[in-house]
Scaffold this active site. Sequence first.
Site, PDB file in Angstrom:
ATOM      1  N   TYR A  82      48.463  45.210  42.987  1.00 57.76           N
ATOM      2  CA  TYR A  82      47.786  44.117  44.316  1.00 57.76           C
ATOM      3  C   TYR A  82      47.583  44.956  45.721  1.00 57.76           C
ATOM      4  O   TYR A  82      47.113  45.102  46.685  1.00 57.76           O
ATOM      5  CB  TYR A  82      48.688  42.859  43.758  1.00 57.76           C
ATOM      6  CG  TYR A  82      47.560  42.066  42.919  1.00 57.76           C
ATOM      7  CD1 TYR A  82      46.471  41.707  43.478  1.00 57.76           C
ATOM      8  CD2 TYR A  82      48.528  42.205  41.928  1.00 57.76           C
ATOM      9  CE1 TYR A  82      46.080  40.844  41.928  1.00 57.76           C
ATOM     10  CE2 TYR A  82      48.444  41.399  40.664  1.00 57.76           C
ATOM     11  CZ  TYR A  82      46.796  40.729  41.075  1.00 57.76           C
ATOM     12  OH  TYR A  82      46.047  40.076  39.998  1.00 57.76           O
ATOM     13  N   ASN A  88      35.781  33.685  44.739  1.00 54.41           N
ATOM     14  CA  ASN A  88      34.859  34.069  43.812  1.00 54.41           C
ATOM     15  C   ASN A  88      34.193  35.256  43.535  1.00 54.41           C
ATOM     16  O   ASN A  88      33.621  35.483  43.960  1.00 54.41           O
ATOM     17  CB  ASN A  88      34.108  32.911  44.361  1.00 54.41           C
ATOM     18  CG  ASN A  88      32.629  33.524  43.852  1.00 54.41           C
ATOM     19  OD1 ASN A  88      32.142  33.805  42.729  1.00 54.41           O
ATOM     20  ND2 ASN A  88      31.297  33.431  44.877  1.00 54.41           N
ATOM     21  N   CYS A 136      37.461  42.889  38.105  1.00 53.54           N
ATOM     22  CA  CYS A 136      39.187  42.460  38.870  1.00 53.54           C
ATOM     23  C   CYS A 136      40.518  43.019  37.785  1.00 53.54           C
ATOM     24  O   CYS A 136      40.924  42.636  37.621  1.00 53.54           O
ATOM     25  CB  CYS A 136      39.165  40.880  39.208  1.00 53.54           C
ATOM     26  SG  CYS A 136      38.057  40.360  38.305  1.00 53.54           S
ATOM     27  N   HIS A 137      40.217  42.784  36.615  1.00 53.21           N
ATOM     28  CA  HIS A 137      41.000  43.161  35.007  1.00 53.21           C
ATOM     29  C   HIS A 137      41.805  44.502  35.979  1.00 53.21           C
ATOM     30  O   HIS A 137      42.414  44.825  34.704  1.00 53.21           O
ATOM     31  CB  HIS A 137      40.126  42.898  34.194  1.00 53.21           C
ATOM     32  CG  HIS A 137      39.417  44.305  34.378  1.00 53.21           C
ATOM     33  ND1 HIS A 137      37.779  44.026  34.725  1.00 53.21           N
ATOM     34  CD2 HIS A 137      39.436  44.979  33.063  1.00 53.21           C
ATOM     35  CE1 HIS A 137      37.599  44.866  34.228  1.00 53.21           C
ATOM     36  NE2 HIS A 137      38.059  45.912  33.082  1.00 53.21           N
ATOM     37  N   GLU A 161      38.959  50.430  27.644  1.00 50.69           N
ATOM     38  CA  GLU A 161      38.809  51.775  29.329  1.00 50.69           C
ATOM     39  C   GLU A 161      39.017  52.957  28.734  1.00 50.69           C
ATOM     40  O   GLU A 161      39.429  53.993  29.813  1.00 50.69           O
ATOM     41  CB  GLU A 161      39.021  50.726  30.251  1.00 50.69           C
ATOM     42  CG  GLU A 161      37.577  49.854  30.537  1.00 50.69           C
ATOM     43  CD  GLU A 161      37.491  49.269  31.981  1.00 50.69           C
ATOM     44  OE1 GLU A 161      38.475  49.851  32.424  1.00 50.69           O
ATOM     45  OE2 GLU A 161      37.088  48.406  32.289  1.00 50.69           O
TER      46      GLU A 161
END
Length: 118
Positions: free
Chosen positions: A29, A52, A60-61, A89
Amino acid sequence: MGHDDGRRSFGERVYGVVRRIPRGRVATYGQVAALAGAPRAARFVGFALHANPEPGVIPCHRVVFRDGSMAPGFAFGGPERQRALLEAEGVVFVPPPDGEPAGAAGWRVDLDRCRWEA
DNA sequence: TTTTTGACATGTG
DNA sequence: TCACATGCCAAAA
């Protein structure tokens, strides 16, 4: 090129940064906040992502804590879901110290290996 | 303009 | 290693 970069809100800039995180990589972050122009606004990054985020468009993961762990009440369906997505991934995870305590709660991303370098 | 709110970061014990 | 407290910043009301 850059003309109204400063006009867009901080949240909009955050989405742009997160969208640029390559597959198989993760960012913290604080890192996203710094790339967005506010190194200390890491808290707002999480707030912006939860506000949103265009599902399926903004990965966002791939954003985790500096510690390598993730948010408890994640919006994808739980930390387990996020771990599955990242593992799919190619992100390397570090298992809990003692085998397996609380499932995915102890699992952390190996930031030393998978940290995204802008 | 002030207050409130957060999917954080960092420092101690 | 974990738990708790404090600091930070930006947006909305």
